[in-house]
Each structure stands twice: as structure tokens, then as C-alpha cells.
Design a protein around this motif. Structure first.
Motif, short mmCIF file in Angstrom:
data_model
loop_
_atom_site.label_atom_id
_atom_site.label_comp_id
_atom_site.label_asym_id
_atom_site.label_seq_id
_atom_site.Cartn_x
_atom_site.Cartn_y
_atom_site.Cartn_z
N ASP A 1 0.83 -1.22 0.00
CA ASP A 1 0.00 0.00 0.00
C ASP A 1 0.86 1.26 0.00
O ASP A 1 0.43 2.30 -0.50
N LYS A 2 2.06 1.15 0.58
CA LYS A 2 2.97 2.30 0.62
C LYS A 2 3.82 2.40 -0.65
O LYS A 2 4.66 3.30 -0.77
N HIS A 3 3.61 1.47 -1.56
CA HIS A 3 4.32 1.47 -2.85
C HIS A 3 5.83 1.42 -2.70
O HIS A 3 6.56 2.11 -3.40
N VAL A 4 6.32 0.60 -1.75
CA VAL A 4 7.77 0.46 -1.62
C VAL A 4 8.32 -0.16 -2.90
O VAL A 4 7.64 -0.93 -3.59
N ASP A 5 9.58 0.16 -3.19
CA ASP A 5 10.16 -0.27 -4.46
C ASP A 5 10.68 -1.70 -4.44
O ASP A 5 10.70 -2.37 -5.48
N GLY A 6 11.16 -2.16 -3.30
CA GLY A 6 11.72 -3.50 -3.23
C GLY A 6 11.76 -4.01 -1.81
O GLY A 6 11.54 -3.25 -0.85
N LEU B 1 4.69 -11.33 -4.91
CA LEU B 1 5.47 -10.10 -5.01
C LEU B 1 6.37 -10.14 -6.24
O LEU B 1 6.45 -9.17 -7.01
N CYS B 2 7.06 -11.25 -6.40
CA CYS B 2 7.97 -11.40 -7.54
C CYS B 2 7.21 -11.33 -8.86
O CYS B 2 7.65 -10.70 -9.82
N ALA B 3 6.04 -11.97 -8.90
CA ALA B 3 5.22 -11.98 -10.12
C ALA B 3 4.73 -10.58 -10.46
O ALA B 3 4.51 -10.27 -11.64
N SER B 4 4.57 -9.73 -9.43
CA SER B 4 4.09 -8.36 -9.67
C SER B 4 5.20 -7.44 -10.19
O SER B 4 4.94 -6.29 -10.54
N GLY B 5 6.42 -7.96 -10.22
CA GLY B 5 7.53 -7.17 -10.72
C GLY B 5 8.37 -6.51 -9.65
O GLY B 5 9.34 -5.81 -9.95
N LYS B 6 8.01 -6.70 -8.39
CA LYS B 6 8.77 -6.11 -7.29
C LYS B 6 9.98 -6.99 -6.98
O LYS B 6 9.84 -8.19 -6.74
N PRO B 7 11.20 -6.43 -6.95
CA PRO B 7 12.37 -7.24 -6.63
C PRO B 7 12.39 -7.64 -5.16
O PRO B 7 12.06 -6.83 -4.29
N VAL B 8 12.76 -8.89 -4.90
CA VAL B 8 12.82 -9.42 -3.54
C VAL B 8 14.16 -10.13 -3.36
O VAL B 8 14.54 -10.97 -4.18
N VAL B 9 14.86 -9.80 -2.28
CA VAL B 9 16.07 -10.53 -1.90
C VAL B 9 15.80 -11.19 -0.55
O VAL B 9 15.36 -10.53 0.40
N VAL B 10 16.03 -12.49 -0.48
CA VAL B 10 15.83 -13.25 0.76
C VAL B 10 17.17 -13.41 1.46
O VAL B 10 18.18 -13.75 0.84
N LEU B 11 17.17 -13.15 2.77
CA LEU B 11 18.39 -13.23 3.58
C LEU B 11 18.35 -14.38 4.57
O LEU B 11 17.27 -14.77 5.02
N ASN C 1 17.48 -0.59 -10.55
CA ASN C 1 18.05 0.39 -11.47
C ASN C 1 17.98 -0.01 -12.93
O ASN C 1 18.46 0.74 -13.79
N LYS C 2 17.40 -1.16 -13.21
CA LYS C 2 17.27 -1.60 -14.59
C LYS C 2 15.82 -1.51 -15.05
O LYS C 2 14.89 -1.68 -14.27
#
Length: 340
Positions: A119-124, A140-150, A313-314
Motif C-alpha cells: 500500500d505504501k508502494h515500496v520499491d523493493g 510479489l515477484c510476479a508483480s515485478g517487485k524485486p525481492v532478496v531473501v536473507l 536500477n534496470k
């Protein structure tokens, strides 16, 4: 007053274009070769009038909020707080801000947090996930938002992740204790299906099996420090004469274990040797200093934020679809708690 002020009115007052003001406020001055003198002029005036842009409106207009969500298990744990600090510093240098949250390994809470950030439109997102959020992360990934798992990985989730060599690290630490002459080595860990905990346990079990010793495993639930101390105190009371060394799977479990060992009057390492997965700044000052398996905090953080930034950035057409899986090495720090 600030509600009535717009980029257009700022530009008119300064006698420059609206586009120039927009580039300065969005951190693109250097990219657009806007002079330092003009940037200072804009920023001084913005500060003077206390201008506060509508971040939601800006994100809807530009498609970017310049905000990254960092979702960890517990931000108060030394490992996660150190990671958060490094990630925040790197993100800030690249024009991004961080929002933190703790999940307490609760899948429901994690899903709710992700929805709030959507809802806050975070980028990643950089996420330390509990089990049970696979579908949400895949969405999330399918929506195009990048996700890194730690810290751990989830089965059936294909996204970038940064881990350490948990199995090899604990295997080597267990073999080290065996070579020191310890034969009754306990492993205390969480009762958890998290991949990193399973890998640490598997490393211990394999080292014990290879040396034809008997495993001594204590699994404890996710609980507060008071309950954790109570359970560990009971364990060490029962096992005080039948174990000569112990490996803790996390530093916060080790801290509770050290309190129990001290309360029982056991001497380290004469009565029991101690090794902890995850170093902690107080371990070096503890008497005796605690041997640990140190995770590369700076490298974990740097790799995580760099992976995310490379995606952010891409353009969509330029993004490499191959998942990046980075596995980093730990460092074994030998101190007085494990030497005979």
C-alpha cells in the motif's frame, strides 16, 4: 503553508524550470548535470519554506517511492540489527530509505506487513522469511517487485538470496572440538524447519557420525529469553556430568546458555567447552572469551542491497531473469572457551 506549496511555485519563485526542481528533489541532479550551486539554491529554499512533498503522490507519478522494506525475524537480535545498519547506510548512499519491521517468525504477521508495504508502494524488499509465506513472496515477484531473501531460503520460491555456508561451518566447528579431545558434544538449537537451522543441525550430525560419536541434541521453541533460560537451565542440570562441550546454533541462545552455565557453577572450558554460531561483540569481553562462528555481516549486507539495487536500477526489459544465489563463507574465531 507547506500544503499549498508545489514544485511549480518553487520553480517560479527561483526563476528556474519545474523539471529542474523535480530532478533536484528526486536526487537526480548529478545524473542530469545540474550544478552544485543550483542544487544548493533549491535545497536552501526548500528548507526555508519547510516544503514536504507528498510521497504517495510522487510515487504514483514516478512509479518509485525510493523506499525499501527490510523485514527481519527480530530487529533487536544483534545479528539482524547489525545487518540492518549496514543495509541502511548502503541504501542511503544510493538515494533510498529503509523501513524496518520484525516478524517474530510469524507468517500471518509477515503477510500483513507485506500488504502494508504494498500500500505504501515500496520499491523493493529484503526479507528474512518464516515458513508459510512462500505464496506471498511469489506473488510479489510476479508483480515485478524485486525481492532478496536473507539468512535462509524457502522451497518453491525462486528469487535472489544471500546465505552463508551453514552446514560446512558447523561441521568444521564440531570437528574442531573433537580434535581438541571433546567426545560428548551437545548441539542446542531451535525447534525449527528454517533452512539455516536444519543445515546447521545437519552439519553437526554429520561430524558426530563421521567420528562415531553419539549425538546430543536439544531443540528449544521460539520463546522469550526468560523461558529460554529456564529450559536451558533444566537441560544443563540434567546433562552437567554427561557433556563436555556444547555448540549453540545462534548467539542469543548462547547468551541464555552462558547464564545457565554460570548459575550452575560450571567452569568454561574446564567443565564444559562452548562454541556459538554468530559472533557477538560481548563474546570477546566475556571471561573466558567465547569461541564463535562469525558471519560476514558487511558482505551479507552489501550483497543483499547490491542485488536489490541492480534490479531496481534496470528497466523491466533489461532485468536478468536468472536468480542470483550467493553463499558466503563464515570465519571460525577460536577463543578461550574451547581450548583445553
Amino acid at each position: 503553508m507547506s500544503k499549498k506549496i508545489s514544485i511549480t511555485s518553487i520553480a517560479k519563485h527561483l526563476g528556474i524550470s519545474t523539471t529542474t526542481v523535480s530532478f533536484v528533489l528526486n536526487g537526480k541532479a548529478q545524473e542530469k548535470r545540474i550544478s552544485d550551486k543550483l542544487v544548493k539554491k533549491v535545497m536552501d529554499y526548500v528548507e526555508e519554506i519547510d516544503y514536504k512533498p507528498n510521497s504517495l503522490a510522487r510515487s504514483l507519478r514516478t512509479g518509485k517511492s525510493n523506499i525499501i522494506a527490510l523485514i527481519v525475524e527480530d530487529i533487536s537480535f544483534p545479528f539482524f540489527s547489525a545487518i540492518a545498519k549496514e543495509i541502511e547506510e548502503n541504501a542511503y548512499k544510493n538515494g533510498y530509505r529503509i523501513i524496518y519491521s520484525s516478524t517474530e517468525n510469524d507468517a500471518v504477521k509477515t503477510r500483513e506487513l507485506i500488504e502494508i508495504y504494498q500500500d505504501k508502494h515500496v520499491d523493493g524488499y529484503i526479507i528474512v522469511p518464516p515458513e508459510g509465506v512462500e505464496e506471498k513472496i511469489n506473488a510479489l515477484c510476479a508483480s515485478g517487485k524485486p525481492v532478496v531473501v536473507l539468512d535462509r531460503h524457502l522451497h518453491n520460491v525462486e528469487t535472489d538470496h544471500v546465505l552463508v555456508n551453514n552446514y560446512e561451518s558447523v561441521y568444521s566447528a564440531t570437528q574442531y572440538l573433537i580434535k581438541q579431545g571433546y567426545k560428548n558434544i551437545a548441539f542446542i538449537t531451535l525447534n525449527s524447519l528454517q533452512s539455516q537451522m536444519l543445515d546447521r543441525l545437519a552439519g553437526y550430525e554429520q561430524a558426530i557420525q563421521d567420528s562415531k560419536l553419539t549425538p546430543i541434541i536439544k531443540e528449544i521453541a521460539h520463546e522469550d529469553s526468560v523461558k529460554r533460560h529456564k529450559h536451558l537451565l533444566s537441560f544443563f542440570k540434567r546433562k552437567r556430568n554427561s557433556i563436555d562441550a556444547v555448540i549453540f546454533s545462534t548467539n542469543y541462545i548462547c547468551v541464555s546458555g552462558l547464564k545457565s552455565i554460570k548459575q550452575l557453577g560450571l567452569r568454561i572450558p574446564k567443565d564444559i567447552a562452548v562454541v556459538s554460531f554468530d559472533d557477538y561483540e560481548l563474546f570477546e569481553m566475556y571471561a573466558p572469551a567465547i569461541t564463535s562462528i562469525a558471519q560476514p555481516i558487511e558482505s551479507i549486507s552489501e550483497n543483499a542491497i547490491n542485488l536489490l539495487l541492480s534490479r531496481l536500477n534496470k528497466k523491466a526489459t533489461e532485468i536478468d531473469k536468472d536468480v542470483q544465489k550467493i553463499v558466503l563463507k563464515t570465519t571460525f574465531i577460536e577463543r578461550d572457551s574451547s581450548t583445553r
